[in-house]
Motif scaffolding. Structure first.
Motif, PDB file in Angstrom:
ATOM      1  N   LEU A  35      36.303  38.135  52.000  1.00  0.00           N
ATOM      2  CA  LEU A  35      35.992  39.571  51.934  1.00  0.00           C
ATOM      3  C   LEU A  35      35.795  40.034  50.497  1.00  0.00           C
ATOM      4  O   LEU A  35      34.811  40.699  50.174  1.00  0.00           O
ATOM      5  CB  LEU A  35      37.104  40.390  52.589  1.00  0.00           C
ATOM      6  N   VAL A  36      36.731  39.704  49.645  1.00  0.00           N
ATOM      7  CA  VAL A  36      36.665  40.176  48.261  1.00  0.00           C
ATOM      8  C   VAL A  36      35.586  39.427  47.480  1.00  0.00           C
ATOM      9  O   VAL A  36      34.812  40.029  46.737  1.00  0.00           O
ATOM     10  CB  VAL A  36      38.036  40.044  47.563  1.00  0.00           C
ATOM     11  N   GLY A  37      35.523  38.128  47.654  1.00  0.00           N
ATOM     12  CA  GLY A  37      34.522  37.334  46.940  1.00  0.00           C
ATOM     13  C   GLY A  37      33.104  37.759  47.269  1.00  0.00           C
ATOM     14  O   GLY A  37      32.245  37.855  46.384  1.00  0.00           O
ATOM     15  N   MET A  38      32.839  38.060  48.545  1.00  0.00           N
ATOM     16  CA  MET A  38      31.496  38.481  48.944  1.00  0.00           C
ATOM     17  C   MET A  38      31.195  39.900  48.466  1.00  0.00           C
ATOM     18  O   MET A  38      30.093  40.188  48.027  1.00  0.00           O
ATOM     19  CB  MET A  38      31.343  38.391  50.468  1.00  0.00           C
ATOM     20  N   ARG A  39      32.188  40.780  48.532  1.00  0.00           N
ATOM     21  CA  ARG A  39      31.956  42.172  48.111  1.00  0.00           C
ATOM     22  C   ARG A  39      31.770  42.269  46.594  1.00  0.00           C
ATOM     23  O   ARG A  39      30.927  43.013  46.124  1.00  0.00           O
ATOM     24  CB  ARG A  39      33.095  43.073  48.555  1.00  0.00           C
ATOM     25  N   LEU A  40      32.579  41.533  45.845  1.00  0.00           N
ATOM     26  CA  LEU A  40      32.492  41.596  44.384  1.00  0.00           C
ATOM     27  C   LEU A  40      31.463  40.621  43.818  1.00  0.00           C
ATOM     28  O   LEU A  40      31.143  40.672  42.639  1.00  0.00           O
ATOM     29  CB  LEU A  40      33.859  41.318  43.761  1.00  0.00           C
ATOM     30  N   LYS A  41      30.997  39.693  44.660  1.00  0.00           N
ATOM     31  CA  LYS A  41      30.082  38.626  44.222  1.00  0.00           C
ATOM     32  C   LYS A  41      30.661  37.894  43.018  1.00  0.00           C
ATOM     33  O   LYS A  41      29.987  37.662  42.018  1.00  0.00           O
ATOM     34  CB  LYS A  41      28.707  39.198  43.930  1.00  0.00           C
ATOM     35  N   SER A  42      31.942  37.536  43.153  1.00  0.00           N
ATOM     36  CA  SER A  42      32.651  36.901  42.051  1.00  0.00           C
ATOM     37  C   SER A  42      33.291  35.599  42.517  1.00  0.00           C
ATOM     38  O   SER A  42      34.180  35.608  43.368  1.00  0.00           O
ATOM     39  CB  SER A  42      33.734  37.853  41.533  1.00  0.00           C
TER      40      SER A  42
END
Length: 91
Positions: A41-48
């Protein structure tokens, strides 16, 4: 920390974890599902990739710490969740 970095992802994760906890009736469902879902969730939203990697490492540690919970589920002694907030042991 997750609330400060990605508040939208935090709310989504909170809702999913609460639903899974009540579907499976085990308290351990919330932290374990959060540990699995948070990096995505976080990796995809932040693209990080850095956030994805960091949360994957933290999630792996959290899942490893819950090993005893999985053993208790297998033995039938893990605490269960009741809809009205009363916990009980499975027998």
């Amino acid at each position: 920390m997750l609330l400060a970095i990605a508040p939208n992802s935090f709310v989504i994760l909170l809702l999913i974890c609460a639903a899974l906890m009540f579907v499976f009736n085990y308290v351990v469902a919330a932290p374990v599902s959060a540990s699995i879902l948070a990096p995505f969730l976080v990796g995809m939203r932040l693209k990080s990739f850095g956030a994805f990697f960091f949360l994957t490492v933290i999630g792996t540690v959290i899942i490893a710490k819950h090993k005893t919970n999985f053993i208790r589920i297998k033995n039938g002694t893990e605490m269960k969740v009741d809809l009205f907030g009363v916990s009980s042991f499975s027998n």
